[in-house]
Design a protein around this motif. Structure first.
Motif, PDB file in Angstrom:
ATOM      1  N   GLU A  90      43.134 -12.575  15.153  1.00 19.42           N
ATOM      2  CA  GLU A  90      42.985 -13.199  13.861  1.00 19.42           C
ATOM      3  C   GLU A  90      43.018 -12.296  12.820  1.00 19.42           C
ATOM      4  OE1 GLU A  90      39.104 -13.462  15.881  1.00 19.42           O
ATOM      5  OE2 GLU A  90      40.960 -13.228  16.422  1.00 19.42           O
ATOM      6  N   LEU A 134      46.152 -11.163  10.987  1.00 18.23           N
ATOM      7  CA  LEU A 134      46.900 -12.348  10.345  1.00 18.23           C
ATOM      8  C   LEU A 134      46.021 -12.897   9.037  1.00 18.23           C
ATOM      9  CD1 LEU A 134      47.216 -14.541  13.850  1.00 18.23           C
ATOM     10  CD2 LEU A 134      48.921 -13.499  12.302  1.00 18.23           C
ATOM     11  N   ALA A 135      44.927 -12.783   9.259  1.00 19.92           N
ATOM     12  CA  ALA A 135      44.012 -13.094   7.951  1.00 19.92           C
ATOM     13  C   ALA A 135      44.212 -12.093   6.788  1.00 19.92           C
ATOM     14  CB  ALA A 135      42.602 -13.166   8.082  1.00 19.92           C
ATOM     15  N   ARG A 147      49.397 -15.321   5.805  1.00 22.16           N
ATOM     16  CA  ARG A 147      48.061 -15.358   5.297  1.00 22.16           C
ATOM     17  C   ARG A 147      47.578 -16.756   4.863  1.00 22.16           C
ATOM     18  NH1 ARG A 147      45.724 -10.492   1.358  1.00 22.16           N
ATOM     19  NH2 ARG A 147      43.433 -11.037   1.718  1.00 22.16           N
ATOM     20  N   ALA A 203      46.919 -18.729   7.658  1.00 22.13           N
ATOM     21  CA  ALA A 203      45.602 -18.535   8.461  1.00 22.13           C
ATOM     22  C   ALA A 203      44.622 -18.907   7.947  1.00 22.13           C
ATOM     23  CB  ALA A 203      45.900 -16.821   8.724  1.00 22.13           C
ATOM     24  N   SER A 210      40.668 -18.387   9.097  1.00 20.01           N
ATOM     25  CA  SER A 210      39.881 -17.564   8.280  1.00 20.01           C
ATOM     26  C   SER A 210      38.773 -18.047   7.648  1.00 20.01           C
ATOM     27  CB  SER A 210      40.726 -16.485   7.541  1.00 20.01           C
ATOM     28  OG  SER A 210      41.353 -17.072   6.538  1.00 20.01           O
ATOM     29  N   VAL A 239      44.501 -19.771  14.547  1.00 16.70           N
ATOM     30  CA  VAL A 239      45.979 -19.748  14.397  1.00 16.70           C
ATOM     31  C   VAL A 239      46.531 -18.628  15.290  1.00 16.70           C
ATOM     32  CG1 VAL A 239      45.363 -20.432  11.971  1.00 16.70           C
ATOM     33  CG2 VAL A 239      45.327 -18.166  12.517  1.00 16.70           C
ATOM     34  N   ARG A 240      45.917 -18.573  16.429  1.00 16.64           N
ATOM     35  CA  ARG A 240      46.705 -17.715  17.452  1.00 16.64           C
ATOM     36  C   ARG A 240      46.335 -18.370  18.896  1.00 16.64           C
ATOM     37  NH1 ARG A 240      41.096 -16.921  19.249  1.00 16.64           N
ATOM     38  NH2 ARG A 240      40.030 -16.939  17.337  1.00 16.64           N
TER      39      ARG A 240
END
Length: 420
Positions: free
Chosen positions: A68, A71-72, A91, A94, A98, A283-284
């Protein structure tokens, strides 16, 4: 033929690398930075976005982002600007993971079922609020905390202590600058993960994680102590409700708000009286859910990743799954999720029964030796014709792995058996 770069160093990334390497369209799978079990490791950390982009560019890589944090940090946006093909959410998208506050507000305005909540950045006001409640709560740090920023409380005193831990003591650092206090919904927890291209979402196999460190779901939360797939807790009817009321609603609401969500969308679900409530989004792909899910995949994962990036998932056939169950038992270092030792030699890999796979997480190579290098060290994963046989096979393999600080739960999958 294309090369693939998998970013990350956990069991999830080992499982993704293992599955992607089976694709006839993929030449070499690189893992950055990888671990003691992954091949073709690249010594670039997950937060070195420039270094990762440079490697992907030079080696003609399609990139898959596992954890994560990058991605964030906007790795997908960066790669896209450079014209590099990358799987994962932007972003902006995500933020569902996050910032728990952003996600709760998103759910509230889009009528996605979740527990009622309030937001605080002042410890005294938060504690006064808790004292006024006649129900138990969960206290959550707003930001990323490696799966540990959630404290489930059984009393007002525990909630007040949790507020102190996060807001005052800063146990989770800046991730705890703001907190959510939400109603505790008691029920059955399950993981529902889908793969989206921004327009549609294809469900992955159902699974259930075991978050607490000790048997019978006791002790503090961890990043996950084991998982199994499929879970009988999510039947076809409930899966349909979650798919429509949570996953598709989320994807469409994001698009309506100007955010195209591409990648894995993971909804941590609490089922109460047959109704699903979203506890949180990731988100993963989940870890350790990824390990049993990839073991059951009966399709070319690379094709689906490409279609997610290209927005063409609707052109692919439905994802198909092996009928067998899969169970992953996480082997951790004693002391996790608090302090634990590293650099302990691990043996027994050659004795693991055929059909079981040991996915590495917190490991590193030292010459010919494998050493422990983290809290969650290995994910021993096995298939079986039934959930019970998968459990038996996973634990038979687990018994072969030896090191002085080895610790694991002994009840992974038992919750599922109680619903059969």
């Amino acid at each position: 033929m294309v090369n693939v770069l998998v970013i990350g160093s956990g069991g999830r990334e080992h499982a993704l690398s293992w599955k992607l390497s089976q694709s006839s369209k993929v030449e070499t799978v690189f893992t950055a930075p990888g671990n003691g079990g992954t091949e073709n490791n690249v010594p670039i950390s997950v937060d070195d976005l420039d270094g990762l982009a440079d490697f992907a560019q030079k080696n003609n890589c399609f990139t898959v982002v596992g954890p994560e944090d990058p991605l964030a940090a906007g790795i997908v946006d960066k790669f896209n600007k450079l014209g590099l093909r990358v799987f994962g959410p932007s972003r902006q998208a995500a933020q569902l993971e996050s910032s728990k506050i952003w996600a709760k507000d998103f759910m509230k305005r889009n009528e996605i079922p979740t527990a009622r909540f309030e937001i605080f950045d002042d410890a005294q006001k938060a504690q006064e609020y808790v004292k006024s409640l006649d129900y138990n709560v969960v206290v959550k740090a707003d930001g990323l905390a490696a799966g540990k920023g959630v404290i489930v409380c059984n009393s007002n005193d525990e909630a007040i202590s949790a507020i102190q831990t996060i807001l005052v003591n800063k146990t989770f650092g800046d991730a705890g600058n703001r907190i959510i206090i939400e109603e505790r919904i008691d029920g059955i927890e399950a993981s529902y993960i889908a793969l989206s291209d921004g327009d549609i979402a294809i469900p992955m196999a159902s699974s259930q994680d075991h978050k607490r460190i000790f048997d019978n779901d006791e002790g503090p939360n961890t990043g996950g102590m084991g998982a199994y797939s499929p879970t009988p807790i999510i039947d076809d009817n409930l899966a349909k409700i979650i798919q429509e009321e949570v996953i598709e609603k989320t994807i469409h609401a994001m698009k309506k708000e100007g955010i195209v969500f591409k990648g894995f969308l993971y909804a941590g679900i609490m089922i109460q009286d047959g109704k699903p409530y979203v506890l949180e989004y990731n988100v993963r792909m989940g870890d350790p859910e990824c390990q049993p899910i990839t073991m059951r995949m009966d399709f070319d994962l690379y094709d689906y990743f490409v279609a997610s990036v290209d927005g063409t998932l609707s052109s692919l056939p439905p994802a198909t799954w092996k009928s067998q169950s899969a169970v992953c038992v996480v082997l951790a270092s004693k002391g996790y999720p608090e302090a634990y030792s590293k650099d302990d030699e691990i043996t027994g890999f050659d004795s693991v029964p055929e059909g079981a796979i040991v996915f590495h997480a917190g490991t590193k190579k030292s010459g010919e030796k494998i050493l422990s290098n983290g809290g969650r060290v290995l994910g021993v994963t096995a298939l079986g014709d039934t959930l019970q046989s998968a459990i038996t096979n996973a634990y038979a393999a687990t018994d072969k792995i030896i090191w002085s600080q080895k610790f694991h739960r002994k009840d992974i999958g038992q919750k599922g058996l109680s619903y059969l």
